[in-house]
Design a protein around this motif. Sequence first.
Motif, short mmCIF file in Angstrom:
data_model
loop_
_atom_site.label_atom_id
_atom_site.label_comp_id
_atom_site.label_asym_id
_atom_site.label_seq_id
_atom_site.Cartn_x
_atom_site.Cartn_y
_atom_site.Cartn_z
N MET A 1 0.84 -1.21 0.00
CA MET A 1 0.00 0.00 0.00
C MET A 1 0.87 1.25 0.00
N ASN A 2 0.46 2.28 -0.74
CA ASN A 2 1.16 3.57 -0.73
C ASN A 2 0.78 4.33 0.53
N ASN A 3 1.72 4.40 1.48
CA ASN A 3 1.44 5.05 2.76
C ASN A 3 1.45 6.57 2.56
N SER A 4 0.32 7.14 2.19
CA SER A 4 0.26 8.56 1.87
C SER A 4 -0.03 9.41 3.09
N GLY A 5 -1.27 9.39 3.59
CA GLY A 5 -1.64 10.24 4.73
C GLY A 5 -0.96 9.82 6.02
N LYS A 6 -0.50 10.80 6.76
CA LYS A 6 0.18 10.49 8.02
C LYS A 6 -0.82 10.09 9.09
N LEU A 7 -0.44 9.12 9.91
CA LEU A 7 -1.25 8.61 11.01
C LEU A 7 -0.63 9.00 12.34
N SER A 8 -1.44 9.50 13.25
CA SER A 8 -0.99 9.79 14.62
C SER A 8 -1.67 8.81 15.57
N ILE A 9 -0.87 8.04 16.29
CA ILE A 9 -1.39 7.11 17.30
C ILE A 9 -1.17 7.75 18.67
N ILE A 10 -2.29 8.02 19.35
CA ILE A 10 -2.25 8.72 20.63
C ILE A 10 -2.51 7.71 21.75
N ILE A 11 -1.59 7.64 22.72
CA ILE A 11 -1.73 6.67 23.82
C ILE A 11 -1.73 7.41 25.16
N PRO A 12 -2.91 7.70 25.72
CA PRO A 12 -2.95 8.27 27.08
C PRO A 12 -2.55 7.20 28.09
N ALA A 23 1.36 -1.86 24.61
CA ALA A 23 0.59 -0.93 23.78
C ALA A 23 1.51 -0.18 22.82
N VAL A 24 2.63 0.33 23.33
CA VAL A 24 3.58 1.07 22.49
C VAL A 24 4.15 0.16 21.40
N ASN A 25 4.51 -1.07 21.78
CA ASN A 25 5.07 -2.00 20.79
C ASN A 25 4.06 -2.33 19.70
N SER A 26 2.78 -2.43 20.07
CA SER A 26 1.76 -2.72 19.05
C SER A 26 1.62 -1.56 18.08
N ALA A 27 1.84 -0.33 18.56
CA ALA A 27 1.84 0.84 17.68
C ALA A 27 3.08 0.85 16.78
N LEU A 28 4.23 0.54 17.37
CA LEU A 28 5.48 0.51 16.61
C LEU A 28 5.45 -0.56 15.52
N ASN A 29 4.78 -1.67 15.80
CA ASN A 29 4.79 -2.81 14.89
C ASN A 29 3.72 -2.74 13.80
N GLN A 30 2.98 -1.63 13.73
CA GLN A 30 1.98 -1.49 12.68
C GLN A 30 2.65 -1.49 11.31
N THR A 31 2.06 -2.22 10.37
CA THR A 31 2.64 -2.30 9.02
C THR A 31 2.50 -0.99 8.26
N TYR A 32 1.61 -0.11 8.71
CA TYR A 32 1.49 1.22 8.11
C TYR A 32 2.67 2.06 8.60
N LYS A 33 3.50 2.52 7.68
CA LYS A 33 4.79 3.12 8.04
C LYS A 33 4.74 4.62 8.33
N ASN A 34 3.86 5.33 7.64
CA ASN A 34 3.84 6.80 7.78
C ASN A 34 3.05 7.18 9.04
N LYS A 35 3.69 7.07 10.18
CA LYS A 35 2.99 7.25 11.45
C LYS A 35 3.90 7.92 12.48
N GLU A 36 3.24 8.49 13.48
CA GLU A 36 3.92 8.98 14.67
C GLU A 36 3.20 8.42 15.89
N ILE A 37 3.94 8.26 16.97
CA ILE A 37 3.38 7.68 18.20
C ILE A 37 3.59 8.68 19.33
N ILE A 38 2.48 9.13 19.90
CA ILE A 38 2.53 10.13 20.97
C ILE A 38 1.92 9.54 22.23
#
Length: 279
Positions: A1-12, A23-38
């Motif tokens: 898949m063309n990872n176009s739009g950026k994804l923000s994963i928010i973890i309170p 929880a953090v590792n499951s966010a890091l391991n997402q196959t969607y690459k264009n992401k940030e983890i906050i």
Amino acid sequence: MNNSGKLSIIIPCYNDYLYIEEAVNSALNQTYKNKEIIVVDDGSNIDTKMVLRRLEPKISKLITQENQGQSIARNNGIKQSNGEYILNLDADDYFEPTFCEKAIMAIERDFNIKIVTCKTRRFHIKGEIDIFTSTGGNINNFLFKNSAMGSSMFKRKDWERCGGYEEILPILGLEDWEFYLNILKTGGVAHVLPEVLFNYQVRENSTTAQIKKLKLDKFKFIILKHSELYKENFEELVTNFIERLKIEEREKIKNTKRIDFKLGEALLRPFRFIKSLIK
């Protein structure tokens, strides 16, 4: 898949030192690459802060605040994010690696999709409880219950249009439900991916468990806040209210037939007789 739009994963995170790493590792391991983890540390204890300090190099941003509740933590995380898509993830839950990729594919394929959830594995400390499937659908399916998981994906522009999560509701819970009502009342649907891609932990002392005692209060809050919506669906509101009364009445009748109830009545009868004589 063309990872176009950026994804923000928010973890309170609030005192979740036992679970936050998964929880953090499951966010890091997402196959969607264009992401940030906050991660938003909502005034956690020292044990949690130590774990977060160790995890900080792995994530995009760690926000620290005094304890203000989940909704404010989510809103603050989203405000400091840059993603076109938003995924909130509670610190004691986790996603399977392909959820984000499949969720964004669904959103980009169908403009009418505003929220993406999936089948959910519910578990507790002793193991798996069941596989739960949210109803999803349009606003009609959200009038009287939350029909998507709290950790679901949506577009940032919809969060902005709704003014974010309601920050009073944490007292009662169900900020997810109210937020989804806000998104869907102008149209669109919640889409349910037909795979088990989310793992939801049921904890005895969780917010979800605590708010069960406040069902009528939370429902009243939501109805009054969205009064125009419920006026438009007045017949459904009355029908739902009557059905709730019927269920409550059936429960009362069922309880009066229980052996312990009858035994209690028998034991109290002499005391009530004596009390009537004293009056």
